[in-house]
Motif scaffolding. Structure first.
Motif, PDB file in Angstrom:
ATOM      1  N   ASP A   1       9.228  -2.426   7.411  1.00 47.81           N
ATOM      2  CA  ASP A   1       8.503  -2.783   6.186  1.00 47.81           C
ATOM      3  C   ASP A   1       9.455  -3.271   5.094  1.00 47.81           C
ATOM      4  O   ASP A   1       9.095  -4.146   4.300  1.00 47.81           O
ATOM      5  CB  ASP A   1       7.698  -1.580   5.680  1.00 47.81           C
ATOM      6  CG  ASP A   1       6.319  -2.003   5.195  1.00 47.81           C
ATOM      7  OD1 ASP A   1       5.840  -3.092   5.603  1.00 47.81           O
ATOM      8  OD2 ASP A   1       5.710  -1.257   4.410  1.00 47.81           O
TER       9      ASP A   1
ATOM     10  N   HIS B   1       9.622   2.292  11.375  1.00 49.71           N
ATOM     11  CA  HIS B   1       8.427   2.013  10.562  1.00 49.71           C
ATOM     12  C   HIS B   1       8.855   1.625   9.138  1.00 49.71           C
ATOM     13  O   HIS B   1       8.361   0.652   8.564  1.00 49.71           O
ATOM     14  CB  HIS B   1       7.553   3.273  10.556  1.00 49.71           C
ATOM     15  CG  HIS B   1       6.262   3.149   9.831  1.00 49.71           C
ATOM     16  ND1 HIS B   1       5.227   2.339  10.263  1.00 49.71           N
ATOM     17  CD2 HIS B   1       5.816   3.750   8.699  1.00 49.71           C
ATOM     18  CE1 HIS B   1       4.210   2.453   9.425  1.00 49.71           C
ATOM     19  NE2 HIS B   1       4.538   3.293   8.470  1.00 49.71           N
TER      20      HIS B   1
ATOM     21  N   HIS C   1       5.889  -2.982  12.332  1.00 44.41           N
ATOM     22  CA  HIS C   1       5.713  -1.823  11.433  1.00 44.41           C
ATOM     23  C   HIS C   1       4.473  -1.025  11.827  1.00 44.41           C
ATOM     24  O   HIS C   1       4.509   0.201  11.891  1.00 44.41           O
ATOM     25  CB  HIS C   1       5.604  -2.368  10.008  1.00 44.41           C
ATOM     26  CG  HIS C   1       5.114  -1.408   8.977  1.00 44.41           C
ATOM     27  ND1 HIS C   1       5.894  -0.401   8.455  1.00 44.41           N
ATOM     28  CD2 HIS C   1       3.910  -1.316   8.356  1.00 44.41           C
ATOM     29  CE1 HIS C   1       5.190   0.267   7.546  1.00 44.41           C
ATOM     30  NE2 HIS C   1       3.992  -0.261   7.468  1.00 44.41           N
TER      31      HIS C   1
ATOM     32  N   LYS D   1       5.568  -7.082  10.193  1.00 46.42           N
ATOM     33  CA  LYS D   1       4.418  -6.212   9.863  1.00 46.42           C
ATOM     34  C   LYS D   1       3.756  -5.725  11.144  1.00 46.42           C
ATOM     35  O   LYS D   1       3.350  -4.560  11.230  1.00 46.42           O
ATOM     36  CB  LYS D   1       3.432  -6.966   8.967  1.00 46.42           C
ATOM     37  CG  LYS D   1       2.402  -6.087   8.308  1.00 46.42           C
ATOM     38  CD  LYS D   1       3.035  -4.968   7.470  1.00 46.42           C
ATOM     39  CE  LYS D   1       2.822  -5.150   5.990  1.00 46.42           C
ATOM     40  NZ  LYS D   1       3.329  -3.986   5.197  1.00 46.42           N
TER      41      LYS D   1
HETATM   42 FE   LIG Z   1       2.511   0.251   5.881  1.00 41.34          FE
END
Ligand SMILES: [Fe+2]
Length: 207
Positions: A86, A82, A70, A67
Motif C-alpha cells: 500500500d 500488506h 495489497h 493494490k
Molecule cells: Fe487497504
C-alpha cells in the motif's frame, strides 16, 4: 420581443440541473493544443506527450498491481507485505498524477480511463485470481523493470530535445521512486532461513 425576453429569463433561473449532456470533444487525443510560453516547439511537445502517455499507462498498471497485491496477499508475511504494497501504491499514485499533469501542461491529453490504459500498457495482464507471494513479487518486479527501462530512454531523449522539465521529472521522481521500490520488493525474494541458520557444511554442500 418582450415575450421572448421573458422566456429567456425563465430559462436562466430554472433550478433544474441540465442532466445527461454530451458534446463534441474540445481537443482530440494525440494532439497538443495551447501554446503556453514554455519555449518548447510543437514537435517536441508531441513526441514527449506520446511517450509520457505510454509511461503513464504502465505506471497506472503498476499502481493497480500494487493494490491487487495489497488486497490478495496471503501467508506468514501477510502483514508486512500488506503495508508495503500500500505504501508503494500511494507513491505510484503520486507518480501517475505528476506524469499526467506534465502531459497536460505540455498541451497534450493524458489517458485516464481503465479501458484505454489496458489497451496501451506493455505490462503483462495478471489473472483475476489470487497468486502466491513469490509470483506477486515477481510480477511487480517485471513491471518495474519495464518502467525503469523506458524511463531512462525517455529521460535521455528529453535531455536531447532540451525538454529539461520532463527529464527532471523522469530522473528525480519516476526513476528514483521505482529504483527504491525495486530494492524493497527484491529483498523479499532472497531465500534466507527464517528461524534456523543453515549449517556451514550444508551450505558448502548446497553450493
Ligand atoms: Fe487497504
Amino acid at each position: 420581443m418582450a415575450k421572448k425576453h421573458a422566456d429567456k429569463n425563465t430559462e436562466t433561473i430554472n433550478a433544474q440541473p441540465r442532466l445527461h449532456q454530451r458534446a463534441r470533444e474540445i481537443q482530440a487525443y494525440g494532439t497538443v493544443s495551447h501554446m503556453l510560453p514554455l519555449e518548447l516547439e510543437e514537435p517536441v511537445r508531441l513526441e514527449m506527450t506520446e511517450q509520457l502517455n505510454q509511461l503513464l499507462a504502465d505506471t497506472m498498471t503498476l499502481r493497480d498491481l500494487y493494490k491487487k497485491s495489497h488486497w490478495q496477499v496471503a501467508g506468514p508475511t501477510f502483514y508486512q507485505l500488506h503495508l508495503l504494497y500500500d505504501k508503494h501504491y500511494d507513491e505510484q499514485v503520486e507518480l501517475v498524477d505528476s506524469i499526467a499533469e506534465r502531459i497536460q501542461l505540455l498541451g497534450g491529453i493524458s489517458i485516464a480511463i481503465a479501458a484505454d490504459v489496458a489497451e496501451t500498457t506493455q505490462i503483462e495482464r495478471a489473472p483475476r485470481g489470487r497468486e502466491e507471494v513469490p509470483v506477486q513479487l515477481s510480477r511487480l518486479l517485471d513491471a518495474h523493470q519495464i518502467i525503469i527501462r523506458q524511463t531512462r530512454t525517455l529521460a535521455r531523449r528529453a535531455s536531447e530535445l532540451g525538454e529539461d522539465g520532463t527529464n527532471d521529472l523522469l530522473v528525480s521522481e519516476v526513476l528514483r521512486t521505482n529504483e527504491l521500490q525495486v530494492w524493497f520488493v527484491s529483498e523479499h525474494l532472497v531465500n534466507v532461513p527464517l528461524v534456523k541458520a543453515q549449517e556451514p557444511s550444508a551450505a558448502a554442500g548446497a553450493a
